[in-house]
Motif scaffolding. Structure first.
Motif, PDB file in Angstrom:
ATOM      1  N   ARG A   1       0.822  -1.210   0.000  1.00 20.42           N
ATOM      2  CA  ARG A   1       0.000   0.000   0.000  1.00 20.42           C
ATOM      3  C   ARG A   1       0.860   1.267   0.000  1.00 20.42           C
ATOM      4  O   ARG A   1       0.331   2.371   0.134  1.00 20.42           O
TER       5      ARG A   1
ATOM      6  N   ASP B   1      -6.789   1.451  -1.843  1.00 24.36           N
ATOM      7  CA  ASP B   1      -7.766   0.595  -1.157  1.00 24.36           C
ATOM      8  C   ASP B   1      -7.583  -0.823  -1.705  1.00 24.36           C
ATOM      9  O   ASP B   1      -7.835  -1.081  -2.887  1.00 24.36           O
TER      10      ASP B   1
ATOM     11  N   SER C   1      -9.106  -3.945  -1.044  1.00 24.45           N
ATOM     12  CA  SER C   1     -10.160  -4.804  -0.512  1.00 24.45           C
ATOM     13  C   SER C   1      -9.943  -6.243  -0.980  1.00 24.45           C
ATOM     14  O   SER C   1      -9.167  -6.506  -1.910  1.00 24.45           O
ATOM     15  N   ARG C   2     -10.633  -7.167  -0.361  1.00 25.41           N
ATOM     16  CA  ARG C   2     -10.537  -8.573  -0.765  1.00 25.41           C
ATOM     17  C   ARG C   2     -10.925  -8.738  -2.237  1.00 25.41           C
ATOM     18  O   ARG C   2     -10.263  -9.476  -2.983  1.00 25.41           O
TER      19      ARG C   2
ATOM     20  N   ASP D   1      -4.537  -2.927   8.377  1.00 25.98           N
ATOM     21  CA  ASP D   1      -4.969  -4.300   8.119  1.00 25.98           C
ATOM     22  C   ASP D   1      -4.938  -4.662   6.640  1.00 25.98           C
ATOM     23  O   ASP D   1      -4.650  -5.811   6.283  1.00 25.98           O
ATOM     24  N   GLN D   2      -5.245  -3.703   5.773  1.00 26.36           N
ATOM     25  CA  GLN D   2      -5.233  -4.010   4.344  1.00 26.36           C
ATOM     26  C   GLN D   2      -3.814  -4.325   3.850  1.00 26.36           C
ATOM     27  O   GLN D   2      -3.651  -5.070   2.883  1.00 26.36           O
ATOM     28  N   SER D   3      -2.812  -3.764   4.508  1.00 29.82           N
ATOM     29  CA  SER D   3      -1.433  -4.109   4.152  1.00 29.82           C
ATOM     30  C   SER D   3      -1.148  -5.569   4.490  1.00 29.82           C
ATOM     31  O   SER D   3      -0.466  -6.272   3.733  1.00 29.82           O
TER      32      SER D   3
ATOM     33  N   ASP E   1      -3.475  -7.920   4.650  1.00 30.96           N
ATOM     34  CA  ASP E   1      -4.256  -8.687   3.673  1.00 30.96           C
ATOM     35  C   ASP E   1      -3.522  -8.787   2.342  1.00 30.96           C
ATOM     36  O   ASP E   1      -3.506  -9.853   1.707  1.00 30.96           O
TER      37      ASP E   1
END
Length: 244
Positions: free
Chosen positions: A89, A162, A164-165, A126-128, A130
């Motif tokens: 990210r 962003d 996202s999954r 958290d997205q990092s 993921d």
């Protein structure tokens, strides 16, 4: 793009000091206990056992040289290893991947001079984490560089993306991950998440607090520096390594 370039110029002034401080911390950590090496090896092998072929050399303290490392490309016995610590990210990491890494791969990695090892860190939430899990899942199917290129190629110019999954799955499709069902299942694997978190912890223990951060031999470089800076770094390390 102008905003990103201006921020990058400002960051480079601080990066010089950060690089010097981090090199000192790296040397102290390795010379004192060797724990940085052990932790890095654990995180970069997805929790599986692997034996580095030459990474314990004092002149090459951070490199794993693990032939089973899925987050690496190039000859395991190349004279020099370039290790990158990066967050998927991070806009500066994306800038390096877009503008500099292709030339380094062509001129140094593809020619057998340098091995490139990637260490995923999660500095931006958290997205990092993921995204690091997704990268590891893609790498297990042999699509490490393709997935890295897909994520960084779509990065916005001046902010954290962003991830996202849904987007992580779309990147896997564009990267050509062959078994998408397995990839989607792997996004929930605890061992991959634990390995990603361990990699971040290892980076902190080595004194690395900003990305991208690079180590080649006993020298470090901080930030998305110009291509010439990386050529100077690698050429100096190749000269130290001597003919092989």
């Amino acid at each position: 793009m102008q905003v990103l370039k201006r921020r990058l110029r400002n960051a480079r002034r601080l990066n010089v000091a950060l690089a010097v401080a981090a090199v000192f911390l790296l040397v102290v950590a390795i010379a004192g206990s060797g724990s940085g090496k052990t932790g890095a090896a654990r995180s970069a092998t997805n929790g599986t056992a692997g034996t580095p072929s030459g990474g314990t050399d004092a002149a090459d303290p951070i490199a794993l040289r693990d032939p089973k490392d899925p987050l690496a490309v190039g000859d395991v016995d190349a004279p020099v290893v370039l290790v990158e610590f990066a967050d998927l990210r991070c806009p500066y990491c994306a800038l390096f991947a877009q503008q500099t890494l292709p030339a380094l791969l062509k001129d140094y990695v593809d020619t057998g001079k340098v091995r490139y090892e990637f260490r995923d860190v999660a500095f931006f939430g958290d997205q990092s984490v993921d995204a690091a899990v997704a990268l590891r899942a893609a790498a297990e199917q042999g699509r490490f560089m393709q997935y890295l290129a897909a994520v960084y190629g779509a990065a916005p110019e001046n902010k954290h993306p962003d991830l996202s999954r849904k987007k992580l799955i779309a990147f896997a499709q564009s990267a050509g991950v062959p078994d998408m069902a397995a990839f989607e299942s792997d996004l929930d694997r605890k061992d991959l998440r634990d390995a990603a978190n361990a990699a971040t912890s290892d980076a902190h223990q080595l004194g690395i607090t900003s990305v991208p951060f690079f180590v080649a031999g006993d020298q470090a470089l901080s930030g998305a520096q110009p291509l010439a800076a990386f050529r100077q770094l690698l050429d100096s390390q190749l000269a130290k390594a001597g003919p092989r």
